[in-house]
Write a protein that holds these residues in place. Structure first.
Motif, PDB file in Angstrom:
ATOM      1  N   LEU A   1      -3.655  -6.729  -6.667  1.00 19.11           N
ATOM      2  CA  LEU A   1      -4.874  -5.983  -6.384  1.00 19.11           C
ATOM      3  C   LEU A   1      -5.538  -6.506  -5.114  1.00 19.11           C
ATOM      4  N   ALA A   2      -5.453  -7.817  -4.893  1.00 21.02           N
ATOM      5  CA  ALA A   2      -6.062  -8.405  -3.698  1.00 21.02           C
ATOM      6  C   ALA A   2      -5.427  -7.848  -2.426  1.00 21.02           C
ATOM      7  N   GLN A   3      -4.102  -7.638  -2.441  1.00 17.98           N
ATOM      8  CA  GLN A   3      -3.417  -7.089  -1.269  1.00 17.98           C
ATOM      9  C   GLN A   3      -3.827  -5.640  -1.018  1.00 17.98           C
ATOM     10  N   VAL A   4      -4.013  -4.890  -2.107  1.00 17.25           N
ATOM     11  CA  VAL A   4      -4.484  -3.501  -1.968  1.00 17.25           C
ATOM     12  C   VAL A   4      -5.878  -3.491  -1.356  1.00 17.25           C
ATOM     13  N   ALA A   5      -6.757  -4.363  -1.863  1.00 18.17           N
ATOM     14  CA  ALA A   5      -8.126  -4.426  -1.348  1.00 18.17           C
ATOM     15  C   ALA A   5      -8.138  -4.803   0.129  1.00 18.17           C
ATOM     16  N   GLN A   6      -7.273  -5.749   0.509  1.00 25.72           N
ATOM     17  CA  GLN A   6      -7.213  -6.183   1.906  1.00 25.72           C
ATOM     18  C   GLN A   6      -6.765  -5.034   2.809  1.00 25.72           C
ATOM     19  N   LYS A   7      -5.741  -4.292   2.380  1.00 24.31           N
ATOM     20  CA  LYS A   7      -5.234  -3.189   3.200  1.00 24.31           C
ATOM     21  C   LYS A   7      -6.266  -2.073   3.326  1.00 24.31           C
ATOM     22  N   ALA A   8      -7.035  -1.847   2.241  1.00 29.37           N
ATOM     23  CA  ALA A   8      -8.053  -0.790   2.261  1.00 29.37           C
ATOM     24  C   ALA A   8      -9.352  -1.261   2.902  1.00 29.37           C
ATOM     25  N   ASN A   9      -9.400  -2.568   3.217  1.00 33.02           N
ATOM     26  CA  ASN A   9     -10.595  -3.154   3.828  1.00 33.02           C
ATOM     27  C   ASN A   9     -11.823  -2.994   2.925  1.00 33.02           C
ATOM     28  N   VAL A  10     -11.620  -3.319   1.639  1.00 30.71           N
ATOM     29  CA  VAL A  10     -12.726  -3.292   0.680  1.00 30.71           C
ATOM     30  C   VAL A  10     -12.684  -4.591  -0.122  1.00 30.71           C
TER      31      VAL A  10
ATOM     32  N   GLU B   1      -5.007   5.365  -1.280  1.00 29.86           N
ATOM     33  CA  GLU B   1      -4.003   5.490  -0.219  1.00 29.86           C
ATOM     34  C   GLU B   1      -3.297   4.153   0.017  1.00 29.86           C
ATOM     35  N   ALA B   2      -4.068   3.067   0.018  1.00 29.78           N
ATOM     36  CA  ALA B   2      -3.473   1.741   0.202  1.00 29.78           C
ATOM     37  C   ALA B   2      -2.537   1.410  -0.954  1.00 29.78           C
ATOM     38  N   ALA B   3      -2.946   1.758  -2.167  1.00 29.70           N
ATOM     39  CA  ALA B   3      -2.103   1.491  -3.336  1.00 29.70           C
ATOM     40  C   ALA B   3      -0.798   2.267  -3.250  1.00 29.70           C
ATOM     41  N   ALA B   4      -0.879   3.519  -2.793  1.00 28.81           N
ATOM     42  CA  ALA B   4       0.328   4.341  -2.678  1.00 28.81           C
ATOM     43  C   ALA B   4       1.274   3.771  -1.630  1.00 28.81           C
ATOM     44  N   GLU B   5       0.720   3.336  -0.499  1.00 25.11           N
ATOM     45  CA  GLU B   5       1.557   2.779   0.568  1.00 25.11           C
ATOM     46  C   GLU B   5       2.234   1.481   0.130  1.00 25.11           C
ATOM     47  N   LEU B   6       1.526   0.704  -0.675  1.00 24.82           N
ATOM     48  CA  LEU B   6       2.069  -0.584  -1.124  1.00 24.82           C
ATOM     49  C   LEU B   6       2.845  -0.462  -2.442  1.00 24.82           C
ATOM     50  N   ASN B   7       2.888   0.774  -2.988  1.00 30.22           N
ATOM     51  CA  ASN B   7       3.571   1.013  -4.269  1.00 30.22           C
ATOM     52  C   ASN B   7       3.000   0.120  -5.370  1.00 30.22           C
ATOM     53  N   TYR B   8       1.671   0.039  -5.397  1.00 28.88           N
ATOM     54  CA  TYR B   8       0.981  -0.812  -6.375  1.00 28.88           C
ATOM     55  C   TYR B   8       0.763  -0.048  -7.677  1.00 28.88           C
ATOM     56  N   GLN B   9       1.110  -0.678  -8.805  1.00 29.03           N
ATOM     57  CA  GLN B   9       0.872  -0.116 -10.131  1.00 29.03           C
ATOM     58  C   GLN B   9      -0.006  -1.086 -10.913  1.00 29.03           C
ATOM     59  N   PRO B  10      -1.221  -0.667 -11.307  1.00 25.19           N
ATOM     60  CA  PRO B  10      -2.090  -1.582 -12.058  1.00 25.19           C
ATOM     61  C   PRO B  10      -1.482  -1.936 -13.407  1.00 25.19           C
TER      62      PRO B  10
END
Length: 305
Positions: free
Chosen positions: A3-12, A37-46
């Motif tokens: 989740l931290a990587q998603v937040a960093q990419k989304a700048n939030v 959008e950041a989650a989709a690009e990083l293929n992140y699944q909570p």
């Protein structure tokens, strides 16, 4: 991916990203879009399990159905697990109320479904969340909902047919340690229908072998009401194998509907319907809190093999 990587990419902030995945409506729409959008690009699944554990509740339901070696209880446990799965829950079969308590705590279970055998332990189990009991002889609506079995109409059908055939003297086949429970839950109507006084102690034999011995020495008995189909099937088998006169004279009545009894009556319990009722009651408690049904009534059906 975290989740931290998603937040960093989304700048939030991480907290903002977390709110998005927890469907928090306070997050502004443009921030929500950036996080998704950041989650989709990083293929992140909570992680659904991690989220559930943080909330101290999962979709796990503990299941306490005893006597699984009995075909009826085994089929009922399978049906409940399937019905739970259809509703998005995960059923875990447990052995005894202590096991249920341990799993409820360890897995943050959202509720429990238990059979009559565990009803005396509801106070312990209830500490973890909602409970549904299956045919509890002493309903406790302050602690649980209950699927109640009303056997009267099914036994009425059977008794009407038996009396037309001249049956007037009956006995019961039931393990003695289970007699009080089954007399109250199943056989009360039968007791009354054959004009037995409420306090009369009817003839009850503990095993099919004892029943055969009693029938041989008491020719006035012309019907045996059995606690379940395994007991009835064993009795019918013994009668056909060794006592042909008894098989012609004595009617055997089962209960469960999972064995063929050579032309005798039994009472069918539809485990899929029972499971559906139990899961509906649990789901209401989980999602509606105090505003839920406390009881559903299931009517077994008399069938002749």
């Amino acid at each position: 991916m975290t989740l931290a990587q998603v937040a960093q990419k989304a700048n939030v902030a991480i907290a903002t990203a977390s709110k998005v995945f927890n469907n928090d409506k306070s997050v502004r729409s443009y921030l929500r879009e950036r996080v998704l959008e950041a989650a989709a690009e990083l293929n992140y699944q909570p992680s659904m399990m991690a989220r559930a554990l943080r909330k101290k509740q999962t979709n796990i339901v503990t299941l306490g159905i005893m006597q699984l070696e009995n075909p009826y209880f085994g089929a009922l446990a399978q049906a409940i697990i399937k019905a739970l799965d259809d509703k998005g829950y995960v059923g875990i079969a447990c052995i005894g109320h202590e096991h249920i308590k341990d799993i409820n705590v360890a897995a943050c279970a959202c509720g429990s479904i238990v059979s009559q055998a565990l009803s005396s332990n509801l106070d312990d189990i209830a500490q973890a969340g909602p409970i549904v009991t299956i045919n509890n002889r002493d309903p406790r609506p302050e602690l649980s909902s209950d699927v109640h079995f009303d056997f009267d109409s099914a036994y009425q059908t059977i008794i009407t047919d038996l009396k037309k055939q001249g049956v007037s003297n009956i006995m019961f086949g039931c393990e003695l340690e289970q007699w009080d429970v089954n007399r109250q839950q199943k056989f009360g109507f039968v007791h009354q229908a054959f004009a037995l006084a409420p306090n009369d102690q009817p003839v009850v034999c503990d095993t099919p072998e004892e029943t055969i011995a009693y029938l041989k020495s008491n020719p006035q008995i012309d019907a045996v009401f059995c606690v379940n189909d395994p007991f009835a099937a064993d009795l019918v088998t013994l009668m056909h194998a060794n006592e042909s006169e008894l098989s012609q004279r004595v009617k055997v009545i089962g209960c469960d509907g999972n064995r063929k009894l050579w032309g005798n009556w039994t009472i069918a319990l539809n485990v899929n319907q029972i499971a559906q009722m139990a899961v509906e009651l649990l789901d209401q408690q989980v999602h509606q809190g105090d505003n839920h049904e406390h009881r559903k009534v299931y009517h077994p059906v008399a069938i002749k093999a």
